[in-house]
Design a protein around this motif. Structure first.
Motif, PDB file in Angstrom:
ATOM      1  N   HIS A  62      46.117  33.520  16.732  1.00 41.29           N
ATOM      2  CA  HIS A  62      46.265  34.508  17.799  1.00 41.29           C
ATOM      3  C   HIS A  62      45.443  35.771  17.571  1.00 41.29           C
ATOM      4  N   LEU A  63      44.757  35.846  16.438  1.00 43.66           N
ATOM      5  CA  LEU A  63      43.951  37.025  16.142  1.00 43.66           C
ATOM      6  C   LEU A  63      42.595  36.946  16.827  1.00 43.66           C
ATOM      7  N   SER A  64      42.090  38.110  17.206  1.00 42.61           N
ATOM      8  CA  SER A  64      40.740  38.164  17.762  1.00 42.61           C
ATOM      9  C   SER A  64      39.739  37.872  16.649  1.00 42.61           C
ATOM     10  N   ARG A  65      38.527  37.574  17.019  1.00 41.29           N
ATOM     11  CA  ARG A  65      37.485  37.237  16.046  1.00 41.29           C
ATOM     12  C   ARG A  65      37.262  38.381  15.051  1.00 41.29           C
ATOM     13  N   ASP A  66      37.201  39.616  15.539  1.00 41.55           N
ATOM     14  CA  ASP A  66      36.928  40.757  14.667  1.00 41.55           C
ATOM     15  C   ASP A  66      38.052  40.978  13.653  1.00 41.55           C
ATOM     16  N   VAL A  67      39.298  40.924  14.117  1.00 38.16           N
ATOM     17  CA  VAL A  67      40.431  41.149  13.219  1.00 38.16           C
ATOM     18  C   VAL A  67      40.546  39.996  12.227  1.00 38.16           C
ATOM     19  N   ARG A  68      40.297  38.787  12.691  1.00 34.79           N
ATOM     20  CA  ARG A  68      40.354  37.636  11.776  1.00 34.79           C
ATOM     21  C   ARG A  68      39.293  37.771  10.680  1.00 34.79           C
ATOM     22  N   GLN A  69      38.117  38.252  11.027  1.00 34.11           N
ATOM     23  CA  GLN A  69      37.073  38.467  10.031  1.00 34.11           C
ATOM     24  C   GLN A  69      37.504  39.547   9.033  1.00 34.11           C
ATOM     25  N   ASP A  70      38.138  40.617   9.534  1.00 43.69           N
ATOM     26  CA  ASP A  70      38.644  41.659   8.640  1.00 43.69           C
ATOM     27  C   ASP A  70      39.654  41.085   7.646  1.00 43.69           C
ATOM     28  N   VAL A  71      40.530  40.212   8.147  1.00 43.89           N
ATOM     29  CA  VAL A  71      41.550  39.581   7.308  1.00 43.89           C
ATOM     30  C   VAL A  71      40.893  38.697   6.247  1.00 43.89           C
ATOM     31  N   GLU A  72      39.924  37.907   6.656  1.00 46.60           N
ATOM     32  CA  GLU A  72      39.289  36.960   5.740  1.00 46.60           C
ATOM     33  C   GLU A  72      38.446  37.639   4.667  1.00 46.60           C
ATOM     34  N   THR A  73      37.969  38.833   4.925  1.00 46.96           N
ATOM     35  CA  THR A  73      37.125  39.528   3.955  1.00 46.96           C
ATOM     36  C   THR A  73      37.868  40.617   3.185  1.00 46.96           C
ATOM     37  N   SER A  74      39.119  40.859   3.539  1.00 44.95           N
ATOM     38  CA  SER A  74      39.887  41.912   2.877  1.00 44.95           C
ATOM     39  C   SER A  74      40.273  41.497   1.461  1.00 44.95           C
TER      40      SER A  74
END
Length: 107
Positions: A62-74
């Protein structure tokens, strides 16, 4: 070093963590995930007191692409997902990303 654990998800998901003493949480009802989940995740990632964010694996969809990328790189806070099809490989990858080494490396 950040000491708090944050939990994001449905009220049913967060209740157990709250009973265990987790003070930072974001309740996002199932019918509001598409509208509120991105904001809840972004707020947790920006909170300097939080070192680990926990959410259900299915909520990643349910996450947008930008937020999902932030999550994956955090790296800090690290996001740990529970449930769904993460399996031991998923948790292993999350731990490796969090600490930088593979503790289960057999070489």
């Amino acid at each position: 070093m950040s000491q708090e654990i944050g939990v994001i998800g449905s009220p049913d998901f967060t209740t157990g963590f709250r009973l265990a003493g987790v003070r930072k949480f974001a309740n996002v009802p199932a019918d509001e995930k598409d509208e509120r989940l991105d904001e809840a995740v972004s707020e947790m990632l920006e909170d300097e007191e939080i070192g680990i964010v926990v959410m259900h694996d299915d909520d990643l969809d349910h996450l947008s692409r930008d937020v999902r990328q932030d999550v994956e790189t955090s790296v800090e806070p690290v996001l740990v997902t529970l449930g769904g099809g993460t399996g031991s490989g998923g948790l292993r990858d999350q731990i490796k990303r969090a600490i930088g080494i593979d503790l289960m490396d057999e070489d």
